[in-house]
Design a protein around this motif. Structure first.
Motif, PDB file in Angstrom:
ATOM      1  N   ASP A 184     -25.391  63.140  -0.520  1.00 36.35           N
ATOM      2  CA  ASP A 184     -26.462  62.172  -0.293  1.00 36.35           C
ATOM      3  C   ASP A 184     -27.555  62.307  -1.334  1.00 36.35           C
ATOM      4  O   ASP A 184     -28.103  61.298  -1.814  1.00 36.35           O
ATOM      5  CB  ASP A 184     -27.046  62.363   1.106  1.00 36.35           C
ATOM      6  CG  ASP A 184     -26.058  62.012   2.197  1.00 36.35           C
ATOM      7  OD1 ASP A 184     -25.065  61.325   1.892  1.00 36.35           O
ATOM      8  OD2 ASP A 184     -26.273  62.420   3.345  1.00 36.35           O
ATOM      9  N   LEU A 185     -27.904  63.546  -1.703  1.00 36.13           N
ATOM     10  CA  LEU A 185     -28.950  63.736  -2.703  1.00 36.13           C
ATOM     11  C   LEU A 185     -28.535  63.159  -4.051  1.00 36.13           C
ATOM     12  O   LEU A 185     -29.347  62.525  -4.745  1.00 36.13           O
ATOM     13  CB  LEU A 185     -29.283  65.221  -2.831  1.00 36.13           C
ATOM     14  CG  LEU A 185     -30.407  65.569  -3.808  1.00 36.13           C
ATOM     15  CD1 LEU A 185     -31.717  64.927  -3.373  1.00 36.13           C
ATOM     16  CD2 LEU A 185     -30.566  67.080  -3.928  1.00 36.13           C
ATOM     17  N   ALA A 237     -31.640  66.999   0.685  1.00 38.35           N
ATOM     18  CA  ALA A 237     -30.624  66.242   1.421  1.00 38.35           C
ATOM     19  C   ALA A 237     -29.292  66.946   1.237  1.00 38.35           C
ATOM     20  O   ALA A 237     -29.178  67.909   0.468  1.00 38.35           O
ATOM     21  CB  ALA A 237     -30.547  64.794   0.938  1.00 38.35           C
ATOM     22  N   GLU A 238     -28.277  66.470   1.950  1.00 32.24           N
ATOM     23  CA  GLU A 238     -26.936  66.983   1.721  1.00 32.24           C
ATOM     24  C   GLU A 238     -26.533  66.693   0.273  1.00 32.24           C
ATOM     25  O   GLU A 238     -26.980  65.691  -0.309  1.00 32.24           O
ATOM     26  CB  GLU A 238     -25.943  66.345   2.683  1.00 32.24           C
ATOM     27  CG  GLU A 238     -26.155  66.750   4.139  1.00 32.24           C
ATOM     28  CD  GLU A 238     -25.101  66.150   5.040  1.00 32.24           C
ATOM     29  OE1 GLU A 238     -24.257  65.389   4.525  1.00 32.24           O
ATOM     30  OE2 GLU A 238     -25.118  66.440   6.250  1.00 32.24           O
ATOM     31  N   LYS A 263     -25.037  57.843   9.307  1.00 32.46           N
ATOM     32  CA  LYS A 263     -25.835  57.109   8.344  1.00 32.46           C
ATOM     33  C   LYS A 263     -25.687  55.633   8.662  1.00 32.46           C
ATOM     34  O   LYS A 263     -24.856  54.939   8.070  1.00 32.46           O
ATOM     35  CB  LYS A 263     -25.381  57.419   6.909  1.00 32.46           C
ATOM     36  CG  LYS A 263     -25.348  58.912   6.610  1.00 32.46           C
ATOM     37  CD  LYS A 263     -24.759  59.177   5.255  1.00 32.46           C
ATOM     38  CE  LYS A 263     -24.692  60.654   4.962  1.00 32.46           C
ATOM     39  NZ  LYS A 263     -23.788  61.379   5.831  1.00 32.46           N
ATOM     40  N   HIS A 312     -35.621  59.990   6.528  1.00 27.95           N
ATOM     41  CA  HIS A 312     -34.527  59.230   5.927  1.00 27.95           C
ATOM     42  C   HIS A 312     -35.028  58.506   4.670  1.00 27.95           C
ATOM     43  O   HIS A 312     -36.218  58.198   4.538  1.00 27.95           O
ATOM     44  CB  HIS A 312     -33.945  58.195   6.900  1.00 27.95           C
ATOM     45  CG  HIS A 312     -33.173  58.799   8.028  1.00 27.95           C
ATOM     46  ND1 HIS A 312     -33.763  59.514   9.043  1.00 27.95           N
ATOM     47  CD2 HIS A 312     -31.822  58.801   8.294  1.00 27.95           C
ATOM     48  CE1 HIS A 312     -32.841  59.931   9.891  1.00 27.95           C
ATOM     49  NE2 HIS A 312     -31.657  59.514   9.464  1.00 27.95           N
ATOM     50  N   PRO A 339     -30.051  60.684   5.620  1.00 34.83           N
ATOM     51  CA  PRO A 339     -30.947  61.781   6.024  1.00 34.83           C
ATOM     52  C   PRO A 339     -31.414  62.549   4.794  1.00 34.83           C
ATOM     53  O   PRO A 339     -30.615  63.126   4.051  1.00 34.83           O
ATOM     54  CB  PRO A 339     -30.064  62.651   6.927  1.00 34.83           C
ATOM     55  CG  PRO A 339     -28.942  61.768   7.357  1.00 34.83           C
ATOM     56  CD  PRO A 339     -28.706  60.821   6.214  1.00 34.83           C
ATOM     57  N   ALA A 340     -32.694  62.537   4.531  1.00 37.65           N
ATOM     58  CA  ALA A 340     -33.287  63.217   3.377  1.00 37.65           C
ATOM     59  C   ALA A 340     -34.765  63.411   3.663  1.00 37.65           C
ATOM     60  O   ALA A 340     -35.377  62.636   4.425  1.00 37.65           O
ATOM     61  CB  ALA A 340     -33.074  62.424   2.086  1.00 37.65           C
ATOM     62  N   ARG A 341     -35.354  64.438   3.037  1.00 39.10           N
ATOM     63  CA  ARG A 341     -36.754  64.754   3.325  1.00 39.10           C
ATOM     64  C   ARG A 341     -37.493  65.142   2.051  1.00 39.10           C
ATOM     65  O   ARG A 341     -36.985  65.953   1.265  1.00 39.10           O
ATOM     66  CB  ARG A 341     -36.854  65.929   4.311  1.00 39.10           C
ATOM     67  CG  ARG A 341     -36.418  65.619   5.721  1.00 39.10           C
ATOM     68  CD  ARG A 341     -36.496  66.876   6.563  1.00 39.10           C
ATOM     69  NE  ARG A 341     -37.834  67.476   6.490  1.00 39.10           N
ATOM     70  CZ  ARG A 341     -38.114  68.711   6.876  1.00 39.10           C
ATOM     71  NH1 ARG A 341     -37.148  69.482   7.339  1.00 39.10           N
ATOM     72  NH2 ARG A 341     -39.348  69.183   6.788  1.00 39.10           N
ATOM     73  N   TRP A 349     -28.122  72.193   2.362  1.00 36.51           N
ATOM     74  CA  TRP A 349     -28.625  71.064   1.596  1.00 36.51           C
ATOM     75  C   TRP A 349     -28.931  71.493   0.162  1.00 36.51           C
ATOM     76  O   TRP A 349     -29.079  72.676  -0.142  1.00 36.51           O
ATOM     77  CB  TRP A 349     -29.882  70.510   2.242  1.00 36.51           C
ATOM     78  CG  TRP A 349     -29.620  69.663   3.452  1.00 36.51           C
ATOM     79  CD1 TRP A 349     -28.484  69.643   4.199  1.00 36.51           C
ATOM     80  CD2 TRP A 349     -30.514  68.739   4.053  1.00 36.51           C
ATOM     81  NE1 TRP A 349     -28.609  68.765   5.241  1.00 36.51           N
ATOM     82  CE2 TRP A 349     -29.850  68.185   5.174  1.00 36.51           C
ATOM     83  CE3 TRP A 349     -31.797  68.315   3.761  1.00 36.51           C
ATOM     84  CZ2 TRP A 349     -30.447  67.224   5.990  1.00 36.51           C
ATOM     85  CZ3 TRP A 349     -32.402  67.362   4.577  1.00 36.51           C
ATOM     86  CH2 TRP A 349     -31.723  66.828   5.679  1.00 36.51           C
TER      87      TRP A 349
END
Length: 464
Positions: free
Chosen positions: A442-443, A438-439, A348, A377, A360-362, A422
């Motif tokens: 992170d989420l 996201a993980e 990150k 991201h 990292p997220a979608r 995730w």
């Protein structure tokens, strides 16, 4: 394919019973008809369509992943290869009907192959102990094979004074006449037949040996331990091959290496069991390379020192050095596969000057701030929250946080095109459901930032 209302998949092969197989689709669902059975599946029961890409010989097929977790393979359509336009057109037509009548958000048809996590690992895990058992049996027979090899090399001809109890260990010769030979085509059986079936009716020999002997020729047969070991003619001598201790030990090592390759496959598939079925697994090539390098020193060692592997100074040194090399190669293979593994921890990066951080997220749906699902991201701490196609501000699009409302947070499902490790946040985007994945850590951080940004906007611009 937006105007497709009905699809009928017919077999493209003229084979027995294939004309009785048919798959059709309409607004009600998918209908499968065979000679003995008729089954229908409503679109609402189907989570996604999957393409199974097999080898070049078996082509491609389509399966249905149901919401209850079961998977059903369709008899049609079938693709002749991985690049079959007719097959692709039929799949796209089925996918268009699924999107229309099931209201699915899927943006692609997952492709499952032998390189993806979908392929089972239990079979490989069963192969490993079988190969280990073969290696153990071969290793246990090394001492007996070495004893037989020494006995054969030291055997001498029987004499009149040789006791009857010891005649199995000496060489007994007897004359015979070859009645005919049978030299078949290569890779098939060739035989020597003896007159009157004495002392044996026939003997299996290689084709070259059968061509050397002639019918009516006199030969001398040598027996040892009740086995016919040598046929001596006027111009040619054939000898029975005796298993050697070195060859048996080398086979044991080969079985052990094969078990290691199977274990490497099983390990990678076991570690990837939480990935989506269509996600690619790390290649097993680094482990295969380590095993191949191990074979370069292990097979010669076993062949040359089958019975002195742990008693000879040379063999012990050879084994120690080779083992260290193998350990280093396996450590490198593990590092390589871990670094390239899907779902592995992603750095990150943060820019020290701006304080920005890229997680990292979608977003799993196509939106105005995530067109064509380009975002990988989420940009934090550098201004407005944004979706970026990579760890940088280039082409980043701001997220309209005032439109988003959190509804639920859950674990990733089979139907979510992300790593199963995730979490997925279900959001409401001004009446349109969207998902953000996201993980877990992170989420949670992204959601906190979204809530903070929305609160700041509401404070700065209070509604009248």
């Amino acid at each position: 394919m937006a105007d497709v209302w009905n699809v009928t998949c017919r077999p493209r092969w003229r084979r027995a019973l294939w004309p009785f197989v048919r798959v059709s689709a309409d607004a009600r669902g998918l209908h499968m008809r065979t000679l003995l059975r008729h089954r229908s599946v409503p679109w609402g029961d189907i989570a996604e369509l999957r393409v199974h890409r097999k080898s070049a010989r078996t082509g491609c097929r389509v399966s249905l992943l149901l919401h209850d977790g079961h998977e059903r393979l369709l008899p049609l359509p079938r693709g002749r290869s991985s690049d079959d336009p007719d097959f692709d057109a039929e799949v796209e037509a089925l996918r268009a009907l699924h999107r229309r009548h099931a209201a699915t958000e899927s943006s692609k048809v997952p492709a499952v192959s032998y390189r993806t996590a979908r392929r089972g690992w239990v079979g490989l895990l069963v192969v490993c102990p079988v190969l280990l058992a073969c290696a153990a049996m071969a290793a246990q027979s090394v001492s007996g094979t070495a004893s037989d090899e020494r006995a054969w090399k030291s055997a001498t001809a029987c004499t009149a004074r040789t006791p009857a109890a010891e005649r199995r260990e000496c060489l007994t010769t007897t004359p015979a006449v070859i009645s005919r030979t049978e030299a078949d085509v290569p890779k098939r059986s060739s035989w020597l037949y003896f007159t009157d079936g004495r002392p044996v009716e026939r003997l299996f020999v290689p084709r070259d040996a059968a061509l050397e002997f002639e019918g009516g020729g006199s030969v001398e047969l040598t027996f040892w331990r009740g086995r016919l070991m040598k046929v001596s003619g006027k111009n040619h001598v054939w000898r029975q091959d005796i298993p050697t201790a070195g060859g048996t030990a080398a086979w044991a090592a080969a079985f052990l290496l094969a078990a290691g390759c199977s274990a490497a496959h099983s390990l990678l598939r076991l570690l990837g069991r939480r990935l989506r079925d269509d996600e690619s697994l790390p290649p097993v090539l680094p482990f295969a390379g380590a095993l191949a390098a191990t074979a370069l020193w292990l097979l010669p060692l076993c062949y040359l020192h089958p019975t002195t592997l742990f008693s000879s100074t040379v063999a012990i040194t050879w084994l120690a050095v080779g083992s260290l090399v193998t350990l280093g190669l396996f450590a490198g293979a593990w590092h390589t596969t871990s670094a390239t593994a899907p779902g592995a921890a992603t750095a990150k990066p943060a820019a020290e000057e701006t304080g920005e951080e890229f997680l990292p997220a979608r977003f799993l749906e196509d939106t105005d701030y995530n067109p064509h699902g380009f975002g990988t991201h989420i940009v934090l701490d550098g201004g407005p929250l944004a979706v970026a196609p990579g760890p940088g501000r280039f082409a980043a699009r701001p997220i309209p946080v005032q439109r988003l409302t959190l509804k639920n947070v859950r674990r990733a499902r089979h139907t979510d095109p992300v790593d199963r490790r995730w979490d997925v946040a279900e959001l409401d985007d001004a009446g349109t459901p969207v998902r953000l994945a996201a993980e877990p850590a992170d989420l949670a951080r992204v959601l906190r930032e979204l809530a903070r940004a929305k609160t700041s906007l509401n404070t700065a611009n209070p509604e009248p």
